[in-house]
Scaffold this motif. Structure first.
Motif, mmCIF file in Angstrom:
data_model
loop_
_atom_site.group_PDB
_atom_site.id
_atom_site.type_symbol
_atom_site.label_atom_id
_atom_site.label_comp_id
_atom_site.label_asym_id
_atom_site.label_seq_id
_atom_site.Cartn_x
_atom_site.Cartn_y
_atom_site.Cartn_z
ATOM 1 N N GLN A 148 0.842 -1.198 0.000
ATOM 2 C CA GLN A 148 0.000 0.000 0.000
ATOM 3 C C GLN A 148 0.884 1.258 0.000
ATOM 4 O O GLN A 148 0.550 2.247 -0.647
ATOM 5 N N ARG A 149 2.007 1.204 0.726
ATOM 6 C CA ARG A 149 2.912 2.375 0.769
ATOM 7 C C ARG A 149 3.496 2.647 -0.611
ATOM 8 O O ARG A 149 3.680 3.802 -1.006
ATOM 9 N N ASP B 261 0.821 4.238 -2.698
ATOM 10 C CA ASP B 261 0.657 5.628 -2.258
ATOM 11 C C ASP B 261 1.809 6.500 -2.768
ATOM 12 O O ASP B 261 1.610 7.665 -3.120
ATOM 13 N N LEU B 262 3.000 5.915 -2.796
ATOM 14 C CA LEU B 262 4.168 6.661 -3.280
ATOM 15 C C LEU B 262 3.996 7.030 -4.750
ATOM 16 O O LEU B 262 4.281 8.154 -5.163
#
Length: 98
Positions: free
Chosen positions: A2-3, A6-7
């Protein structure tokens, strides 16, 4: 995971990546151009050093020719095939091999 998603959705990250890619590959001053400029500068420095050495050598030869009559005579005989009145000069020319 997820990170990472998001990035990639972050507009600042995308703009930064786009800027770096543009500057690295597509700009007028990209990495390849910088490398070529560096090589050209290196070659020009080598030429400069060569011509400085040649200038020093020619200045030394000129000084010797203007101060030493024996050197002047030797130079005139070798370069311009000059001779004294009572002597003969034979010029030997090597044949070119095809």
């Amino acid at each position: 995971m997820q990170r990472l998603v998001d990035l990639f959705r972050n507009k600042f990250f995308l703009v930064t990546v786009a800027f770096v890619v543009w500057m690295t590959f597509f700009d007028k001053n990209d990495l390849l151009s910088q490398y070529q400029y560096h090589q050209e500068v290196s070659n020009l420095k080598q030429e400069r050093d060569f011509y400085k050495e040649q200038t020093t050598k020619v200045a030394k030869d000129l000084d010797e020719l203007t101060t030493n009559p024996q050197k002047l005579e030797k130079f005139a005989r070798e370069k311009y095939l000059m001779r004294k009145d009572n002597e003969d000069v034979f010029v030997i020319v090597k044949e070119k091999k095809d």
